[in-house]
Design a protein around this motif. Structure first.
Motif, mmCIF file in Angstrom:
data_model
loop_
_atom_site.group_PDB
_atom_site.id
_atom_site.type_symbol
_atom_site.label_atom_id
_atom_site.label_comp_id
_atom_site.label_asym_id
_atom_site.label_seq_id
_atom_site.Cartn_x
_atom_site.Cartn_y
_atom_site.Cartn_z
ATOM 1 N N LEU A 219 22.196 9.271 29.066
ATOM 2 C CA LEU A 219 23.081 10.095 28.251
ATOM 3 C C LEU A 219 23.012 11.562 28.684
ATOM 4 C CD1 LEU A 219 24.934 10.087 25.629
ATOM 5 C CD2 LEU A 219 22.885 10.888 24.459
ATOM 6 N N GLY A 220 21.807 12.051 28.870
ATOM 7 C CA GLY A 220 21.635 13.445 29.283
ATOM 8 C C GLY A 220 22.299 13.734 30.621
ATOM 9 N N LEU A 221 22.133 12.833 31.571
ATOM 10 C CA LEU A 221 22.750 13.006 32.884
ATOM 11 C C LEU A 221 24.269 12.962 32.782
ATOM 12 C CD1 LEU A 221 22.341 13.329 35.917
ATOM 13 C CD2 LEU A 221 22.150 10.848 36.080
ATOM 14 N N GLY A 222 24.778 12.031 31.992
ATOM 15 C CA GLY A 222 26.219 11.942 31.799
ATOM 16 C C GLY A 222 26.797 13.188 31.148
ATOM 17 N N LYS A 223 26.107 13.699 30.127
ATOM 18 C CA LYS A 223 26.561 14.927 29.466
ATOM 19 C C LYS A 223 26.597 16.097 30.441
ATOM 20 C CE LYS A 223 25.219 14.237 24.643
ATOM 21 N NZ LYS A 223 24.365 14.721 23.547
ATOM 22 N N ARG A 224 25.547 16.227 31.199
ATOM 23 C CA ARG A 224 25.455 17.343 32.148
ATOM 24 C C ARG A 224 26.531 17.236 33.224
ATOM 25 N NH1 ARG A 224 24.310 22.496 32.374
ATOM 26 N NH2 ARG A 224 23.853 23.075 34.506
ATOM 27 N N THR A 225 26.756 16.024 33.719
ATOM 28 C CA THR A 225 27.776 15.824 34.742
ATOM 29 C C THR A 225 29.161 16.157 34.198
ATOM 30 O OG1 THR A 225 26.426 14.106 35.782
ATOM 31 C CG2 THR A 225 28.760 14.154 36.369
ATOM 32 N N GLY A 226 29.477 15.668 32.994
ATOM 33 C CA GLY A 226 30.762 15.969 32.372
ATOM 34 C C GLY A 226 30.975 17.458 32.190
ATOM 35 N N TYR A 227 29.919 18.142 31.787
ATOM 36 C CA TYR A 227 29.988 19.587 31.609
ATOM 37 C C TYR A 227 30.248 20.284 32.948
ATOM 38 C CZ TYR A 227 28.399 24.366 30.912
ATOM 39 O OH TYR A 227 28.314 25.731 30.900
ATOM 40 N N GLU A 228 29.505 19.887 33.963
ATOM 41 C CA GLU A 228 29.615 20.537 35.281
ATOM 42 C C GLU A 228 30.988 20.365 35.911
ATOM 43 O OE1 GLU A 228 27.710 22.646 37.061
ATOM 44 O OE2 GLU A 228 26.378 22.697 35.314
ATOM 45 N N VAL A 229 31.625 19.236 35.698
ATOM 46 C CA VAL A 229 32.936 19.013 36.306
ATOM 47 C C VAL A 229 34.089 19.375 35.365
ATOM 48 C CG1 VAL A 229 32.045 17.263 37.885
ATOM 49 C CG2 VAL A 229 33.010 16.549 35.699
ATOM 50 N N GLY A 230 33.758 19.900 34.193
ATOM 51 C CA GLY A 230 34.774 20.390 33.279
ATOM 52 C C GLY A 230 35.598 19.315 32.592
ATOM 53 N N MET A 231 34.996 18.141 32.344
ATOM 54 C CA MET A 231 35.742 17.057 31.710
ATOM 55 C C MET A 231 35.476 16.932 30.218
ATOM 56 S SD MET A 231 35.974 14.030 34.434
ATOM 57 C CE MET A 231 37.471 14.045 35.391
ATOM 58 N N GLY A 232 34.761 17.877 29.661
ATOM 59 C CA GLY A 232 34.576 17.886 28.215
ATOM 60 C C GLY A 232 33.404 17.061 27.734
ATOM 61 N N GLU A 233 33.422 16.834 26.431
ATOM 62 C CA GLU A 233 32.325 16.149 25.763
ATOM 63 C C GLU A 233 32.235 14.686 26.186
ATOM 64 O OE1 GLU A 233 30.761 15.389 21.202
ATOM 65 O OE2 GLU A 233 32.533 16.592 21.549
ATOM 66 N N LEU A 234 31.028 14.234 26.433
ATOM 67 C CA LEU A 234 30.774 12.863 26.845
ATOM 68 C C LEU A 234 31.052 11.893 25.711
ATOM 69 C CD1 LEU A 234 29.410 11.015 29.106
ATOM 70 C CD2 LEU A 234 27.418 11.123 27.622
ATOM 71 N N ARG A 235 31.719 10.779 26.018
ATOM 72 C CA ARG A 235 31.938 9.703 25.044
ATOM 73 C C ARG A 235 31.029 8.521 25.337
ATOM 74 N NH1 ARG A 235 38.354 9.191 24.587
ATOM 75 N NH2 ARG A 235 37.726 7.093 24.054
ATOM 76 N N GLU A 236 31.012 8.094 26.585
ATOM 77 C CA GLU A 236 30.136 6.990 26.948
ATOM 78 C C GLU A 236 29.854 6.989 28.435
ATOM 79 O OE1 GLU A 236 34.270 5.371 27.320
ATOM 80 O OE2 GLU A 236 33.298 5.654 25.412
ATOM 81 N N VAL A 237 28.797 6.287 28.799
ATOM 82 C CA VAL A 237 28.439 6.048 30.193
ATOM 83 C C VAL A 237 28.410 4.535 30.372
ATOM 84 C CG1 VAL A 237 26.649 6.286 31.955
ATOM 85 C CG2 VAL A 237 27.015 8.139 30.311
ATOM 86 N N VAL A 238 29.134 4.031 31.361
ATOM 87 C CA VAL A 238 29.163 2.598 31.639
ATOM 88 C C VAL A 238 28.506 2.357 32.990
ATOM 89 C CG1 VAL A 238 30.622 0.565 31.971
ATOM 90 C CG2 VAL A 238 31.316 2.342 30.340
#
Length: 122
Positions: free
Chosen positions: A53-72
């Protein structure tokens, strides 16, 4: 928060989505809240899901795609799906290869909302 109420939500999700094998809820720092699990080690699953979850949140933030919903994550034998539950928790779902991912997403959204309410009362 009632641990039994959280477990009830997890069991409902498992019953509604074919292919769901195990589920767990954890805090974002990886502490297990509750698990509907028979095979995985719930404490280890909670910790790894929090890292995911933490990695997904950070990646979403870095690429400007907003708040994380899920990681599959798709593996040879199935899926691992991690959902953000508000800012303080997560839901992790383990599923087999027959999982209908779209169906899981539809069914999990209200589950995530209800879990957020339950956990907020903790």
């Amino acid at each position: 928060m009632s641990r039994q109420a959280v477990l009830a939500e997890l069991k409902i999700l498992r019953d509604r989505v074919v292919g769901v094998l195990e589920t767990a809820v954890a805090s974002v720092d990886g502490l297990l809240v509750a698990a509907d699990s028979e095979g995985a080690r719930p404490e280890v699953l909670a910790a790894l899901a929090a890292a995911t979850l933490g990695l997904g949140k950070r990646t979403g933030y870095e690429v400007g795609m907003g708040e994380l919903r899920e990681v599959v994550i798709r593996c040879r034998s199935g899926y691992i799906v991690v959902y953000a539950v508000r800012q303080e928790a997560l839901l992790v779902v383990l599923a087999d290869e027959g999982l209908d991912v779209s169906r899981l997403h539809v069914e999990s959204r209200p589950t995530v909302e209800r879990l957020g309410v339950l956990l907020a009362g903790a």
